[in-house]
Design an enzyme around this catalytic site. Structure first.
Site, PDB file in Angstrom:
ATOM      1  N   LYS A   1       0.917  -1.416  -0.161  1.00 14.79           N
ATOM      2  CA  LYS A   1       0.451  -0.044  -0.082  1.00 14.79           C
ATOM      3  C   LYS A   1       0.882   1.155   0.200  1.00 14.79           C
ATOM      4  CE  LYS A   1      -4.467  -1.910   1.233  1.00 14.79           C
ATOM      5  NZ  LYS A   1      -5.428  -2.311   2.715  1.00 14.79           N
TER       6      LYS A   1
ATOM      7  N   ARG B   1      -3.080  -9.862   4.893  1.00  9.09           N
ATOM      8  CA  ARG B   1      -3.768 -11.039   3.947  1.00  9.09           C
ATOM      9  C   ARG B   1      -3.077  -9.845   2.683  1.00  9.09           C
ATOM     10  NH1 ARG B   1      -6.058  -6.880  -0.068  1.00  9.09           N
ATOM     11  NH2 ARG B   1      -7.821  -7.484  -1.349  1.00  9.09           N
TER      12      ARG B   1
HETATM   13  N1  HH2 Z   1      -7.646  -3.938   1.256  1.00 16.18           N
HETATM   14  C1  HH2 Z   1      -7.981  -3.873  -0.047  1.00 16.18           C
HETATM   15  C2  HH2 Z   1      -8.986  -4.648  -0.756  1.00 16.18           C
HETATM   16  N2  HH2 Z   1      -9.535  -5.266   0.058  1.00 16.18           N
HETATM   17  N3  HH2 Z   1     -10.192  -6.544   2.743  1.00 16.18           N
HETATM   18  C3  HH2 Z   1      -8.958  -5.808   3.890  1.00 16.18           C
HETATM   19  N4  HH2 Z   1     -10.096  -6.771   4.825  1.00 16.18           N
HETATM   20  N5  HH2 Z   1      -8.240  -5.526   4.208  1.00 16.18           N
HETATM   21  C4  HH2 Z   1      -7.982  -5.078   3.220  1.00 16.18           C
HETATM   22  O1  HH2 Z   1      -6.898  -4.038   3.486  1.00 16.18           O
HETATM   23  C5  HH2 Z   1      -7.879  -4.487   1.830  1.00 16.18           C
HETATM   24  C6  HH2 Z   1      -9.344  -5.528   1.149  1.00 16.18           C
HETATM   25  C7  HH2 Z   1      -6.933  -3.166  -1.146  1.00 16.18           C
HETATM   26  O2  HH2 Z   1      -5.770  -3.692  -1.836  1.00 16.18           O
HETATM   27  P1  HH2 Z   1      -5.833  -4.573  -3.459  1.00 16.18           P
HETATM   28  O3  HH2 Z   1      -7.288  -5.400  -3.388  1.00 16.18           O
HETATM   29  O4  HH2 Z   1      -4.902  -5.259  -3.749  1.00 16.18           O
HETATM   30  O5  HH2 Z   1      -6.620  -3.773  -4.286  1.00 16.18           O
HETATM   31  P2  HH2 Z   1      -8.068  -2.939  -5.436  1.00 16.18           P
HETATM   32  O6  HH2 Z   1      -8.940  -3.080  -3.833  1.00 16.18           O
HETATM   33  O7  HH2 Z   1      -7.160  -1.761  -5.571  1.00 16.18           O
HETATM   34  O8  HH2 Z   1      -8.344  -3.822  -5.862  1.00 16.18           O
END
Ligand code: HH2
Length: 301
Positions: free
Chosen positions: A229, A263
């Site tokens: 992040k 995660r």
């Molecule tokens: N972070 C993201 C998405 N979902 N869910 C939980 N529970 N906790 C988190 O920290 C979290 C999450 C963001 O990361 P990513 O899925 O890689 O990115 P994007 O939202 O751009 O798909």
């Protein structure tokens, strides 16, 4: 050193995590064109399923599939579009050796994913965006992640400000936990997440990680997702492709602070970080591995 104690058990549908024994890993599977670190990489359902199985083989305890990016400024997608991205992958993951969670805020998407065998709903809105979601989760006996976010992904990074970020996140999670339980979701099927990067400035993310033990007293296991992040990029001055070490440091301190689930995108590397943390924390008898290659011929300390 022992990690501060939060609730150790998590159980839902066919899935039980013995969180007192070791840190559990959720491997991220984004089937979106626009996720912040891997958007577009797994749009082909075959490639996405292959990546999920690779993460399971690398040690993921659960695959977290998402069809809508929640990156700052992201525009929402329809339930139909989200399902069109996720459905074909879930179909291919019929024999996935680990449970699957679906990263969605929509009851319609969660319902179809649960019908397809998903065990957990990861709701970054903590039941705020879709009033029907709690009922769908309760009815299916599914697990639920309640995550803290300020506002919506579109607006959350517009000047986030808090008096005491930890106290406010804690109060939010306590209230959402009550809402979920009142809707019929058993406490043992609920995980709490401070939402690293969701409506938070760099200092807020660092403070939450530093004071994570204060969230452990809510009585439910903590899931933390710092992987790749932008607060890591802000501290280290590195692009999204160069945040592995920063992720490892954030993860190690989160685990020391009481997170029992993490995660992550880089399952193999972060699985090693988690195993090392668990060994130091005395969570699980360390597995004495065999060193292969040149290093084994040279005594080391
Ligand atoms: N972070 C993201 C998405 N979902 N869910 C939980 N529970 N906790 C988190 O920290 C979290 C999450 C963001 O990361 P990513 O899925 O890689 O990115 P994007 O939202 O751009 O798909």
């Amino acid at each position: 050193m022992t990690a501060p104690g939060a609730a150790a058990s998590f159980a839902c549908r066919r899935c039980t995590f013995a969180l007192d024994r070791r840190t559990h890993l959720l491997g991220v599977l984004n089937v979106t064109p626009d996720s912040f670190s891997d958007g577009g990489a797994f749009l082909d359902p075959g490639a996405a399923a292959e990546h999920a199985l690779r993460m399971a083989a690398d040690g993921a305890d659960c695959i977290d599939i998402g069809g809508e990016s929640t990156r700052p400024g992201a525009s929402p997608v329809s339930a139909e579009e989200e399902w069109a991205r996720i459905g074909p992958v879930l179909k291919r993951l019929g024999r996935c050796p680990v449970p699957i969670s679906v990263d969605t805020t929509k009851a319609a998407v969660a319902g179809r994913a649960l019908d397809a065998g998903v065990a957990i709903v990861n709701d970054v809105s903590a039941l705020r965006f879709d009033p029907a979601l709690a009922g769908v989760v309760a009815e299916a006996g599914a697990g639920l992640v309640l995550m803290h976010m300020r506002g919506t992904p579109r607006t959350m990074q517009e000047h986030p400000s808090y008096g005491d970020v930890v106290a406010e996140v804690r109060a939010f999670l306590a209230e959402r936990l009550q809402v979920a339980v009142a809707a019929g979701i058993p406490p043992e099927a609920i995980l709490l997440d401070p939402g690293i990067g969701f409506g938070k400035a760099v200092e807020h993310n660092l403070t939450l990680l530093r004071r994570l033990p204060e969230l452990g007293t809510l009585g439910r296991p903590l899931l933390v997702g710092p992987s790749r992040k932008s607060f890591i990029g802000a501290v280290l001055g590195t692009a999204v492709t160069e945040r592995l070490e920063g992720t490892a440091a954030a993860l190690a301190l989160a685990i020391a602070g009481g997170a029992t689930l993490v995660r992550v995108h880089d399952v193999k590397a972060m699985g090693r970080v988690a195993r090392m943390c668990d060994a130091i924390l005395g969570r699980e008898a360390p597995h004495v591995g065999v060193v292969r290659g040149a290093a084994e011929r040279v005594p080391a300390h």
